[in-house]
Design a protein around this motif. Sequence first.
Motif, PDB file in Angstrom:
ATOM      1  N   UNK A  49       0.806  -1.221   0.000  1.00  0.00           N
ATOM      2  CA  UNK A  49       0.000   0.000   0.000  1.00  0.00           C
ATOM      3  C   UNK A  49       0.835   1.266   0.000  1.00  0.00           C
ATOM      4  N   UNK A  50       0.205   2.357   0.396  1.00  0.00           N
ATOM      5  CA  UNK A  50       0.818   3.681   0.300  1.00  0.00           C
ATOM      6  C   UNK A  50       1.843   3.981   1.383  1.00  0.00           C
ATOM      7  N   UNK A  51       1.839   3.204   2.467  1.00  0.00           N
ATOM      8  CA  UNK A  51       2.792   3.437   3.549  1.00  0.00           C
ATOM      9  C   UNK A  51       2.398   4.524   4.527  1.00  0.00           C
ATOM     10  N   UNK A  52       1.186   5.052   4.377  1.00  0.00           N
ATOM     11  CA  UNK A  52       0.700   6.131   5.246  1.00  0.00           C
ATOM     12  C   UNK A  52      -0.649   5.793   5.853  1.00  0.00           C
ATOM     13  N   UNK A  53      -0.793   4.634   6.446  1.00  0.00           N
ATOM     14  CA  UNK A  53      -2.079   4.172   6.966  1.00  0.00           C
ATOM     15  C   UNK A  53      -2.706   5.194   7.912  1.00  0.00           C
ATOM     16  N   UNK A  54      -3.993   5.442   7.697  1.00  0.00           N
ATOM     17  CA  UNK A  54      -4.781   6.279   8.596  1.00  0.00           C
ATOM     18  C   UNK A  54      -6.180   5.693   8.677  1.00  0.00           C
ATOM     19  N   UNK A  55      -6.868   5.966   9.770  1.00  0.00           N
ATOM     20  CA  UNK A  55      -8.204   5.401   9.979  1.00  0.00           C
ATOM     21  C   UNK A  55      -9.280   6.379   9.529  1.00  0.00           C
ATOM     22  N   UNK A  56     -10.435   5.816   9.188  1.00  0.00           N
ATOM     23  CA  UNK A  56     -11.579   6.630   8.801  1.00  0.00           C
ATOM     24  C   UNK A  56     -12.135   7.343  10.033  1.00  0.00           C
ATOM     25  N   UNK A  57     -12.299   8.671   9.980  1.00  0.00           N
ATOM     26  CA  UNK A  57     -12.890   9.388  11.109  1.00  0.00           C
ATOM     27  C   UNK A  57     -14.396   9.123  11.192  1.00  0.00           C
ATOM     28  N   UNK A  58     -14.929   9.146  12.404  1.00  0.00           N
ATOM     29  CA  UNK A  58     -16.354   8.842  12.629  1.00  0.00           C
ATOM     30  C   UNK A  58     -17.284   9.698  11.779  1.00  0.00           C
ATOM     31  N   UNK A  59     -16.912  10.947  11.544  1.00  0.00           N
ATOM     32  CA  UNK A  59     -17.799  11.832  10.777  1.00  0.00           C
ATOM     33  C   UNK A  59     -17.883  11.442   9.303  1.00  0.00           C
ATOM     34  N   UNK A  60     -17.099  10.460   8.874  1.00  0.00           N
ATOM     35  CA  UNK A  60     -17.149  10.003   7.480  1.00  0.00           C
ATOM     36  C   UNK A  60     -17.639   8.552   7.360  1.00  0.00           C
ATOM     37  N   UNK A  61     -18.280   8.043   8.406  1.00  0.00           N
ATOM     38  CA  UNK A  61     -18.753   6.655   8.396  1.00  0.00           C
ATOM     39  C   UNK A  61     -19.896   6.405   7.418  1.00  0.00           C
ATOM     40  N   UNK A  62     -20.457   7.447   6.806  1.00  0.00           N
ATOM     41  CA  UNK A  62     -21.511   7.241   5.805  1.00  0.00           C
ATOM     42  C   UNK A  62     -20.935   7.017   4.411  1.00  0.00           C
ATOM     43  N   UNK A  63     -19.621   7.094   4.265  1.00  0.00           N
ATOM     44  CA  UNK A  63     -18.983   6.868   2.966  1.00  0.00           C
ATOM     45  C   UNK A  63     -18.829   5.381   2.678  1.00  0.00           C
ATOM     46  N   UNK A  64     -18.900   5.029   1.403  1.00  0.00           N
ATOM     47  CA  UNK A  64     -18.705   3.650   0.960  1.00  0.00           C
ATOM     48  C   UNK A  64     -17.227   3.300   1.090  1.00  0.00           C
ATOM     49  N   UNK A  65     -16.922   2.295   1.903  1.00  0.00           N
ATOM     50  CA  UNK A  65     -15.512   1.947   2.125  1.00  0.00           C
ATOM     51  C   UNK A  65     -15.299   0.471   2.419  1.00  0.00           C
ATOM     52  N   UNK A  66     -16.347  -0.343   2.309  1.00  0.00           N
ATOM     53  CA  UNK A  66     -16.216  -1.783   2.544  1.00  0.00           C
ATOM     54  C   UNK A  66     -16.864  -2.505   1.362  1.00  0.00           C
ATOM     55  N   UNK A  67     -16.131  -3.440   0.793  1.00  0.00           N
ATOM     56  CA  UNK A  67     -16.587  -4.179  -0.380  1.00  0.00           C
ATOM     57  C   UNK A  67     -16.916  -5.609   0.001  1.00  0.00           C
ATOM     58  N   UNK A  68     -18.145  -6.046  -0.287  1.00  0.00           N
ATOM     59  CA  UNK A  68     -18.510  -7.450  -0.086  1.00  0.00           C
ATOM     60  C   UNK A  68     -17.885  -8.252  -1.224  1.00  0.00           C
ATOM     61  N   UNK A  69     -17.055  -9.214  -0.881  1.00  0.00           N
ATOM     62  CA  UNK A  69     -16.399 -10.038  -1.884  1.00  0.00           C
ATOM     63  C   UNK A  69     -17.335 -11.014  -2.571  1.00  0.00           C
ATOM     64  N   UNK A  70     -18.495 -11.281  -1.966  1.00  0.00           N
ATOM     65  CA  UNK A  70     -19.439 -12.220  -2.567  1.00  0.00           C
ATOM     66  C   UNK A  70     -20.258 -11.567  -3.680  1.00  0.00           C
ATOM     67  N   UNK A  71     -20.859 -10.400  -3.390  1.00  0.00           N
ATOM     68  CA  UNK A  71     -21.756  -9.779  -4.373  1.00  0.00           C
ATOM     69  C   UNK A  71     -21.196  -8.508  -5.000  1.00  0.00           C
ATOM     70  N   UNK A  72     -20.095  -7.972  -4.455  1.00  0.00           N
ATOM     71  CA  UNK A  72     -19.490  -6.772  -5.011  1.00  0.00           C
ATOM     72  C   UNK A  72     -20.131  -5.477  -4.566  1.00  0.00           C
ATOM     73  N   UNK A  73     -21.060  -5.539  -3.623  1.00  0.00           N
ATOM     74  CA  UNK A  73     -21.702  -4.330  -3.119  1.00  0.00           C
ATOM     75  C   UNK A  73     -20.738  -3.542  -2.244  1.00  0.00           C
ATOM     76  N   UNK A  74     -20.706  -2.244  -2.457  1.00  0.00           N
ATOM     77  CA  UNK A  74     -19.923  -1.366  -1.589  1.00  0.00           C
ATOM     78  C   UNK A  74     -20.831  -0.886  -0.461  1.00  0.00           C
ATOM     79  N   UNK A  75     -20.379  -1.110   0.756  1.00  0.00           N
ATOM     80  CA  UNK A  75     -21.133  -0.730   1.947  1.00  0.00           C
ATOM     81  C   UNK A  75     -20.519   0.513   2.569  1.00  0.00           C
ATOM     82  N   UNK A  76     -21.366   1.323   3.192  1.00  0.00           N
ATOM     83  CA  UNK A  76     -20.805   2.411   3.983  1.00  0.00           C
ATOM     84  C   UNK A  76     -20.180   1.786   5.230  1.00  0.00           C
ATOM     85  N   UNK A  77     -19.308   2.519   5.859  1.00  0.00           N
ATOM     86  CA  UNK A  77     -18.686   2.018   7.087  1.00  0.00           C
ATOM     87  C   UNK A  77     -19.761   1.737   8.121  1.00  0.00           C
ATOM     88  N   UNK A  78     -20.732   2.626   8.238  1.00  0.00           N
ATOM     89  CA  UNK A  78     -21.823   2.429   9.199  1.00  0.00           C
ATOM     90  C   UNK A  78     -22.609   1.150   8.892  1.00  0.00           C
TER      91      UNK A  78
END
Length: 108
Positions: A49-78
Amino acid sequence: MYARPPVTGLEVDSETRCRHYHSEIDRIAIRFHCCGEYFPCFECHAAVGCGNASVWPKERFDEKAVLCGACGTELSIREYLDCVSSCPHCAAAFNPGCNLHKHLYFEV
Protein backbone atom coordinates in the motif's frame (compact mmCIF):
# COMPACT_ATOMS: atom_id res chain seq x y z
CA MET A 1 -23.13 -3.47 -15.74
CA TYR A 2 -21.35 -2.21 -12.61
CA ALA A 3 -17.63 -2.95 -12.45
CA ARG A 4 -16.30 -4.08 -9.10
CA PRO A 5 -13.53 -1.82 -7.79
CA PRO A 6 -10.04 -3.33 -7.94
CA VAL A 7 -8.63 -4.89 -4.77
CA THR A 8 -4.86 -4.75 -4.27
CA GLY A 9 -3.02 -7.23 -2.08
CA LEU A 10 -1.10 -10.47 -1.92
CA GLU A 11 -2.71 -13.46 -3.63
CA VAL A 12 -6.19 -11.89 -3.76
CA ASP A 13 -8.94 -14.24 -4.96
CA SER A 14 -12.30 -13.44 -6.58
CA GLU A 15 -13.99 -12.92 -3.18
CA THR A 16 -11.21 -10.66 -1.79
CA ARG A 17 -9.47 -13.30 0.33
CA CYS A 18 -5.71 -12.89 0.54
CA ARG A 19 -2.53 -14.62 1.67
CA HIS A 20 -3.17 -13.48 5.26
CA TYR A 21 -6.92 -14.07 5.63
CA HIS A 22 -8.36 -16.83 3.45
CA SER A 23 -11.08 -18.74 5.30
CA GLU A 24 -14.49 -19.20 3.66
CA ILE A 25 -15.88 -16.17 5.55
CA ASP A 26 -12.97 -13.81 4.85
CA ARG A 27 -14.72 -11.94 2.07
CA ILE A 28 -14.49 -8.19 2.53
CA ALA A 29 -12.05 -5.57 1.35
CA ILE A 30 -11.63 -2.15 2.93
CA ARG A 31 -10.98 1.09 1.09
CA PHE A 32 -8.18 2.65 3.08
CA HIS A 33 -8.74 6.24 4.21
CA CYS A 34 -5.14 7.23 3.42
CA CYS A 35 -5.00 6.24 -0.25
CA GLY A 36 -8.58 5.45 -1.30
CA GLU A 37 -7.59 1.98 -2.54
CA TYR A 38 -9.23 -1.31 -1.58
CA PHE A 39 -7.14 -3.95 0.23
CA PRO A 40 -8.25 -7.28 1.77
CA CYS A 41 -6.48 -6.51 5.06
CA PHE A 42 -4.10 -4.25 6.95
CA GLU A 43 -1.21 -6.64 6.27
CA CYS A 44 -1.69 -6.38 2.50
CA HIS A 45 -1.83 -2.59 2.81
CA ALA A 46 1.39 -2.62 4.83
CA ALA A 47 3.08 -4.82 2.21
CA VAL A 48 1.98 -3.08 -1.02
CA GLY A 49 0.00 0.00 0.00
CA CYS A 50 0.82 3.68 0.30
CA GLY A 51 2.79 3.44 3.55
CA ASN A 52 0.70 6.13 5.25
CA ALA A 53 -2.08 4.17 6.97
CA SER A 54 -4.78 6.28 8.60
CA VAL A 55 -8.20 5.40 9.98
CA TRP A 56 -11.58 6.63 8.80
CA PRO A 57 -12.89 9.39 11.11
CA LYS A 58 -16.35 8.84 12.63
CA GLU A 59 -17.80 11.83 10.78
CA ARG A 60 -17.15 10.00 7.48
CA PHE A 61 -18.75 6.65 8.40
CA ASP A 62 -21.51 7.24 5.81
CA GLU A 63 -18.98 6.87 2.97
CA LYS A 64 -18.71 3.65 0.96
CA ALA A 65 -15.51 1.95 2.13
CA VAL A 66 -16.22 -1.78 2.54
CA LEU A 67 -16.59 -4.18 -0.38
CA CYS A 68 -18.51 -7.45 -0.09
CA GLY A 69 -16.40 -10.04 -1.88
CA ALA A 70 -19.44 -12.22 -2.57
CA CYS A 71 -21.76 -9.78 -4.37
CA GLY A 72 -19.49 -6.77 -5.01
CA THR A 73 -21.70 -4.33 -3.12
CA GLU A 74 -19.92 -1.37 -1.59
CA LEU A 75 -21.13 -0.73 1.95
CA SER A 76 -20.80 2.41 3.98
CA ILE A 77 -18.69 2.02 7.09
CA ARG A 78 -21.82 2.43 9.20
CA GLU A 79 -23.64 -0.31 7.24
CA TYR A 80 -20.68 -2.62 7.72
CA LEU A 81 -20.29 -1.95 11.44
CA ASP A 82 -24.05 -2.50 11.95
CA CYS A 83 -24.41 -5.61 9.77
CA VAL A 84 -23.72 -8.34 12.38
CA SER A 85 -21.18 -10.21 10.22
CA SER A 86 -23.19 -10.73 7.04
CA CYS A 87 -23.77 -8.67 3.93
CA PRO A 88 -27.04 -6.72 4.16
CA HIS A 89 -27.46 -7.15 0.39
CA CYS A 90 -26.67 -10.82 -0.32
CA ALA A 91 -26.51 -12.32 3.23
CA ALA A 92 -23.02 -13.79 2.67
CA ALA A 93 -21.27 -14.38 5.99
CA PHE A 94 -18.40 -12.12 7.02
CA ASN A 95 -15.72 -13.10 9.51
CA PRO A 96 -16.82 -11.85 12.97
CA GLY A 97 -13.16 -11.91 14.00
CA CYS A 98 -12.59 -8.85 11.80
CA ASN A 99 -14.12 -6.89 14.66
CA LEU A 100 -10.82 -7.38 16.53
CA HIS A 101 -9.06 -5.27 13.87
CA LYS A 102 -11.59 -2.47 13.34
CA HIS A 103 -9.36 0.03 15.16
CA LEU A 104 -6.84 -0.39 12.31
CA TYR A 105 -9.40 0.91 9.79
CA PHE A 106 -11.97 3.01 11.65
CA GLU A 107 -11.93 5.55 14.47
CA VAL A 108 -13.29 3.80 17.57
